[in-house]
Design an enzyme around this catalytic site. Sequence first.
Site, PDB file in Angstrom:
ATOM      1  N   GLU A  85      -1.203  -6.931  -7.094  1.00 36.29           N
ATOM      2  CA  GLU A  85      -0.794  -5.903  -6.133  1.00 36.29           C
ATOM      3  C   GLU A  85       0.722  -5.830  -6.000  1.00 36.29           C
ATOM      4  O   GLU A  85       1.272  -6.127  -4.950  1.00 36.29           O
ATOM      5  CB  GLU A  85      -1.388  -6.222  -4.766  1.00 36.29           C
ATOM      6  CG  GLU A  85      -2.900  -6.341  -4.796  1.00 36.29           C
ATOM      7  CD  GLU A  85      -3.472  -6.804  -3.468  1.00 36.29           C
ATOM      8  OE1 GLU A  85      -4.553  -6.319  -3.115  1.00 36.29           O
ATOM      9  OE2 GLU A  85      -2.846  -7.647  -2.787  1.00 36.29           O
ATOM     10  N   TYR A 127      16.010  -9.746   7.686  1.00 36.22           N
ATOM     11  CA  TYR A 127      15.939 -10.931   6.815  1.00 36.22           C
ATOM     12  C   TYR A 127      17.275 -11.316   6.198  1.00 36.22           C
ATOM     13  O   TYR A 127      17.311 -12.166   5.319  1.00 36.22           O
ATOM     14  CB  TYR A 127      14.998 -10.696   5.616  1.00 36.22           C
ATOM     15  CG  TYR A 127      13.731  -9.926   5.821  1.00 36.22           C
ATOM     16  CD1 TYR A 127      12.705 -10.424   6.617  1.00 36.22           C
ATOM     17  CD2 TYR A 127      13.519  -8.719   5.160  1.00 36.22           C
ATOM     18  CE1 TYR A 127      11.511  -9.732   6.737  1.00 36.22           C
ATOM     19  CE2 TYR A 127      12.322  -8.021   5.287  1.00 36.22           C
ATOM     20  CZ  TYR A 127      11.328  -8.530   6.071  1.00 36.22           C
ATOM     21  OH  TYR A 127      10.150  -7.847   6.182  1.00 36.22           O
ATOM     22  N   CYS A 131      23.863   1.509  17.738  1.00 32.77           N
ATOM     23  CA  CYS A 131      24.500   0.722  18.786  1.00 32.77           C
ATOM     24  C   CYS A 131      23.864  -0.657  18.840  1.00 32.77           C
ATOM     25  O   CYS A 131      23.130  -0.989  19.775  1.00 32.77           O
ATOM     26  CB  CYS A 131      24.353   1.433  20.123  1.00 32.77           C
ATOM     27  SG  CYS A 131      25.075   3.057  20.051  1.00 32.77           S
ATOM     28  N   GLU A 132      24.112  -1.437  17.789  1.00 33.85           N
ATOM     29  CA  GLU A 132      23.555  -2.782  17.620  1.00 33.85           C
ATOM     30  C   GLU A 132      24.570  -3.535  16.782  1.00 33.85           C
ATOM     31  O   GLU A 132      24.889  -3.086  15.676  1.00 33.85           O
ATOM     32  CB  GLU A 132      22.283  -2.729  16.753  1.00 33.85           C
ATOM     33  CG  GLU A 132      21.007  -2.333  17.398  1.00 33.85           C
ATOM     34  CD  GLU A 132      20.475  -3.309  18.404  1.00 33.85           C
ATOM     35  OE1 GLU A 132      20.647  -4.519  18.227  1.00 33.85           O
ATOM     36  OE2 GLU A 132      19.891  -2.830  19.383  1.00 33.85           O
ATOM     37  N   TYR A 139      10.468  -0.981   0.714  1.00 30.14           N
ATOM     38  CA  TYR A 139      10.621  -1.420   2.117  1.00 30.14           C
ATOM     39  C   TYR A 139      11.880  -0.856   2.783  1.00 30.14           C
ATOM     40  O   TYR A 139      12.473  -1.512   3.641  1.00 30.14           O
ATOM     41  CB  TYR A 139      10.600  -2.965   2.198  1.00 30.14           C
ATOM     42  CG  TYR A 139       9.359  -3.562   1.588  1.00 30.14           C
ATOM     43  CD1 TYR A 139       8.121  -3.400   2.198  1.00 30.14           C
ATOM     44  CD2 TYR A 139       9.411  -4.263   0.386  1.00 30.14           C
ATOM     45  CE1 TYR A 139       6.970  -3.925   1.630  1.00 30.14           C
ATOM     46  CE2 TYR A 139       8.254  -4.786  -0.191  1.00 30.14           C
ATOM     47  CZ  TYR A 139       7.043  -4.610   0.447  1.00 30.14           C
ATOM     48  OH  TYR A 139       5.901  -5.123  -0.132  1.00 30.14           O
ATOM     49  N   GLY A 162       3.994  -9.866  -4.959  1.00 31.87           N
ATOM     50  CA  GLY A 162       5.040 -10.848  -4.710  1.00 31.87           C
ATOM     51  C   GLY A 162       5.987 -11.145  -5.849  1.00 31.87           C
ATOM     52  O   GLY A 162       6.858 -11.994  -5.701  1.00 31.87           O
TER      53      GLY A 162
HETATM   54  C1  LIG Z   1       3.038  -7.217   0.821  1.00 37.56           C
HETATM   55  C2  LIG Z   1       1.829  -7.370   0.021  1.00 37.56           C
HETATM   56  C3  LIG Z   1       1.838  -7.030  -1.327  1.00 37.56           C
HETATM   57  C4  LIG Z   1       3.071  -6.559  -2.046  1.00 37.56           C
HETATM   58  O1  LIG Z   1       4.070  -7.522  -2.118  1.00 37.56           O
HETATM   59  P1  LIG Z   1       5.385  -7.271  -2.992  1.00 37.56           P
HETATM   60  O2  LIG Z   1       6.233  -8.447  -2.693  1.00 37.56           O
HETATM   61  O3  LIG Z   1       5.989  -5.999  -2.516  1.00 37.56           O
HETATM   62  O4  LIG Z   1       4.949  -7.189  -4.420  1.00 37.56           O
HETATM   63  C5  LIG Z   1       0.652  -7.120  -2.023  1.00 37.56           C
HETATM   64  N1  LIG Z   1      -0.489  -7.534  -1.416  1.00 37.56           N
HETATM   65  C6  LIG Z   1      -0.530  -7.871  -0.125  1.00 37.56           C
HETATM   66  C7  LIG Z   1      -1.805  -8.298   0.479  1.00 37.56           C
HETATM   67  C8  LIG Z   1       0.621  -7.815   0.650  1.00 37.56           C
HETATM   68  O5  LIG Z   1       0.577  -8.166   1.928  1.00 37.56           O
END
Ligand SMILES: *Cc1c(COP(=O)(O)O)cnc(C)c1O
Length: 431
Positions: free
Chosen positions: A290, A334, A361-362, A390, A248
């Site tokens: 992560e 988003y 076509c949107e 993404y 995140g």
């Molecule tokens: C989406 C997600 C991430 C990665 O999030 P980022 O914003 O791309 O860093 C890590 N762990 C879990 C469980 C997620 O769902």
Amino acid sequence: MIYDNLSVNDAGHLAIAGIDACELAAEYGSPLYVLDEDRVRKNCRTYVEAMQKYLPDGSAPLFASKALCFKGIYPVIESEGMGADVVSGGEVATALAAGFPAERLCFHGSNKTDAEIAYGVARRVGCFAVDNLNELAVLGREAKAQGITQRILLRVTVGLDPHTFAAVKTGKVDSQFGVPIETGQALAFAKTALATEGVEVVGFHSHIGSQIFEPGSFCDQVDRLLAFACDVRDELGYVAKVFNLGGGFGVPYVEADPKMDIAANIAAIASHLKAGCEGANYPMPRVLLEPGRSIVADAGVTLYTTGGTKTVEGYRSYVMVDGGMTDNPRYALYKSAYTIINASRAADPADFACTVAGRCCESGDRIAEDICVAKPERGDIIAVLGTGAYNYAMSSNYNRVPRPALVMLSGGTARLAVRRQTVEDLLALEL
Ligand SMILES: *Cc1c(COP(=O)(O)O)cnc(C)c1O
């Protein structure tokens, strides 16, 4: 420029890691995903070095595969000393096909199927992040049947609501991910897991959302996770060895976005956790993070060829590109902002006010609204920056548009990593 691996060359073209974007489009076609491998490595190192410096041994970043999953990313992640998160049988298979060690995979997902659980256990995935009781029962049975003890993390929700877009926040109580602490269900989840044969609980996992720029939210997360861990210790006598704090960390997409100092953020989280553990007399756990977006987003650029402009008198002008929501659905989903430049006229003033529209076509098929670029002619190359995360991973075949190719840049040379999909590829599935 917003990312420092980008420049304008003598031809007045955008250069990505020193390579002319227009030449890349000419050689590999468009739309084209371009990924600067050297930039990915730099991002990996920021995490690995900061986590080694500030956190206990065995702490490490795991790349969230969902941000960008194709075989070519895994050798990069592996050689930089990272693990990886995977959320489906397909992501496990992709990582393994690339030779990534199963031991360094963490298998996520809020609704893993029985077949995926059996496959993950059989391939000896290092860890499962178990989402719920249903899955826990199946996993325990499967691990026993295959004669192993599966290491697991329990996914809990800490009940935090970081101020990001609703669709990308996951840590609040009412969520389909994990088991909530606030309702007491997470404690019951831990109790059941600790009594389940075939699994060994190594710790807890929580992920609060995406595009978070300040360490405060992560510190709040640490407080809640630690308080939960203390409850588990007091009630059940179990002490966690691992806290997985999820991903995140935010990435700037446009100049106005904040920039995040990842190393400083990790230092802040680490000292907060240390102080909390000392206060609670809890042994300092290993920490896993992560990161997905912050590893690959700023390493990616998408190149389009424009079919020219269209002006609706009295309203607005459109720049039409040969891709759109099929290769980048994030604006449609988003309203995500991106920085866009005319790569063919990168030295010219960006003074043509326009909306960049895709080919589907949107009416929602747009990449950006009300931006300015150097006025393009039909055939110019339009670059959308910061598309490493993404985009390829979320691409589709809507309108039967084949997925673009992906080229990796390293040490001043380009190589094809994913070939362009063909209409024959699409038709091959149909009987
Ligand atoms: C989406 C997600 C991430 C990665 O999030 P980022 O914003 O791309 O860093 C890590 N762990 C879990 C469980 C997620 O769902």
